[in-house]
Design an enzyme around this catalytic site. Sequence first.
Site, PDB file in Angstrom:
ATOM      1  N   ASP A 125      -7.809   6.139  10.227  1.00  0.00           N
ATOM      2  CA  ASP A 125      -7.838   6.080   9.073  1.00  0.00           C
ATOM      3  C   ASP A 125      -8.604   4.511   8.926  1.00  0.00           C
ATOM      4  O   ASP A 125      -8.699   3.441   9.653  1.00  0.00           O
ATOM      5  CB  ASP A 125      -6.311   5.174   8.680  1.00  0.00           C
ATOM      6  CG  ASP A 125      -6.122   5.094   7.318  1.00  0.00           C
ATOM      7  OD1 ASP A 125      -7.308   4.332   6.766  1.00  0.00           O
ATOM      8  OD2 ASP A 125      -4.898   4.733   7.404  1.00  0.00           O
ATOM      9  N   GLY A 134      -6.650  -9.919   0.849  1.00  0.00           N
ATOM     10  CA  GLY A 134      -6.684 -11.156   1.315  1.00  0.00           C
ATOM     11  C   GLY A 134      -5.243 -11.084   2.483  1.00  0.00           C
ATOM     12  O   GLY A 134      -5.793 -11.555   3.648  1.00  0.00           O
ATOM     13  N   GLY A 141     -20.097   0.942   8.815  1.00  0.00           N
ATOM     14  CA  GLY A 141     -19.361   1.811   8.927  1.00  0.00           C
ATOM     15  C   GLY A 141     -19.383   2.099  10.556  1.00  0.00           C
ATOM     16  O   GLY A 141     -19.571   1.325  11.497  1.00  0.00           O
ATOM     17  N   GLY A 146     -11.964  -3.225   7.232  1.00  0.00           N
ATOM     18  CA  GLY A 146     -13.439  -3.934   6.289  1.00  0.00           C
ATOM     19  C   GLY A 146     -12.700  -5.451   6.605  1.00  0.00           C
ATOM     20  O   GLY A 146     -13.579  -6.434   6.567  1.00  0.00           O
ATOM     21  N   ASP A 147     -11.717  -5.096   5.810  1.00  0.00           N
ATOM     22  CA  ASP A 147     -10.685  -6.825   6.183  1.00  0.00           C
ATOM     23  C   ASP A 147     -11.258  -7.222   7.253  1.00  0.00           C
ATOM     24  O   ASP A 147     -11.460  -8.168   7.294  1.00  0.00           O
ATOM     25  CB  ASP A 147      -9.167  -6.356   5.116  1.00  0.00           C
ATOM     26  CG  ASP A 147      -9.831  -5.682   4.004  1.00  0.00           C
ATOM     27  OD1 ASP A 147     -10.086  -6.210   3.435  1.00  0.00           O
ATOM     28  OD2 ASP A 147      -8.539  -5.124   3.961  1.00  0.00           O
ATOM     29  N   ASP A 186       0.543  -1.218  -0.064  1.00  0.00           N
ATOM     30  CA  ASP A 186       0.008  -0.210   0.041  1.00  0.00           C
ATOM     31  C   ASP A 186       0.652   1.495  -0.389  1.00  0.00           C
ATOM     32  O   ASP A 186       2.077   1.068   1.152  1.00  0.00           O
ATOM     33  CB  ASP A 186      -0.859  -0.002   1.824  1.00  0.00           C
ATOM     34  CG  ASP A 186      -1.676  -0.974   1.080  1.00  0.00           C
ATOM     35  OD1 ASP A 186      -1.942  -1.874   0.181  1.00  0.00           O
ATOM     36  OD2 ASP A 186      -2.855  -0.917   2.449  1.00  0.00           O
ATOM     37  N   GLY A 225     -22.448  -0.189  12.833  1.00  0.00           N
ATOM     38  CA  GLY A 225     -22.507  -1.022  12.697  1.00  0.00           C
ATOM     39  C   GLY A 225     -22.566  -2.035  11.543  1.00  0.00           C
ATOM     40  O   GLY A 225     -21.845  -1.697   9.908  1.00  0.00           O
TER      41      GLY A 225
HETATM   42  O1  RIB Z   1      -9.308  -3.610   1.569  1.00  0.00           O
HETATM   43  C1  RIB Z   1      -7.885  -2.118   2.315  1.00  0.00           C
HETATM   44  C2  RIB Z   1      -6.960  -2.871   0.826  1.00  0.00           C
HETATM   45  O2  RIB Z   1      -7.530  -2.242  -0.270  1.00  0.00           O
HETATM   46  C3  RIB Z   1      -5.379  -2.167   0.988  1.00  0.00           C
HETATM   47  O3  RIB Z   1      -4.990  -2.729   2.517  1.00  0.00           O
HETATM   48  C4  RIB Z   1      -4.917  -2.177  -0.447  1.00  0.00           C
HETATM   49  O4  RIB Z   1      -4.518  -2.994  -0.486  1.00  0.00           O
HETATM   50  C5  RIB Z   1      -6.301  -2.663  -1.209  1.00  0.00           C
HETATM   51  O5  RIB Z   1      -6.311  -4.123  -1.339  1.00  0.00           O
END
Ligand code: RIB
Length: 299
Positions: free
Chosen positions: A244, A43, A220, A249-250, A15, A223
């Site tokens: 930030d 991932g 967000g 979401g990941d 990133d 919830g």
């Molecule tokens: O969901 C965030 C991610 O989206 C970042 O880390 C970036 O690499 C993109 O894949």
Amino acid sequence: MHHHDLLIVGSANADLVVGVDRRPAAGETVLGSDLAVHPGGKGANQAVAAARLGARTALLAKVGDDEHGRLLRGSLRAAGVDTDGVLVDQTPTGVALIVVDPSGDNSIVVSPGANARLAPEDIRAAGALFASAPVVSVQLEIPLATVAEVARCLAPGARLVLNPSPPAPLPDEVLAACDPLIVNEHEARFMLGDAAGETPEDWAPALLALGPRSVVVTLGAAGALVAGPDGTRRVPSPRVDPVDTTGAGDAFTAALAWRLGRGENLSQAAAYASRVGAAAVTRKGAQESYPTAQELPGE
Ligand code: RIB
């Protein structure tokens, strides 16, 4: 006998992040902060988030034989992720160009690089990883044919969690395997097109009608909404000051997938995942922002 709690199949990106006062409009140039380079990719982010929480996690992904690939492998290993499935290709590691504004919101462009080379045959060759995990989580920064192969290669009884990000039309066989399909507002509107109503309560039944066994709509700071055979329910998020939102979401998806594998129901898993996502927005970056179980709000 499972020896992983969770298998993540997905992207790994470097990133490249710049802070801006205001995200630029079309044709506009703005000045930003110094460049920061962080390990990311949906991932790899999910894998690090789950491992930091204590999940025995494996990642199946592809990186280049370059500095960015080494950055990612280092971050994954430091978090305790099993990286035997992180394959090395001659294509450069994927890169995400990210601008973050003072409210913590971001815009992201991904150059897939080696992620685009994660092929269906790589999935078929990873039978031992699939056999080892009760839950498999996948996103759409890898080829769609590879995602479809993931759905076909699930071990008997294994559960598929899919976040369709960035959104793309999904084959019926993939939709039918999702339990749950996890979408944010953008992804819900993309999938529903003109049929989208105005509220998450409108979207959930329409998304279920597309075929997934269950649905989670992330909202967000508000919830999430969970929907499945047992009905539809809102799950609140703790209140935090966002710095930030990149990768939050990941972290939510990884936490939810792990807790489902531990036997929690969708509402319980989403409540836990909301606390993880809330903690992740309070720090900069994606992987660096992820909490351990001890750092969660309310623990
Ligand atoms: O969901 C965030 C991610 O989206 C970042 O880390 C970036 O690499 C993109 O894949």
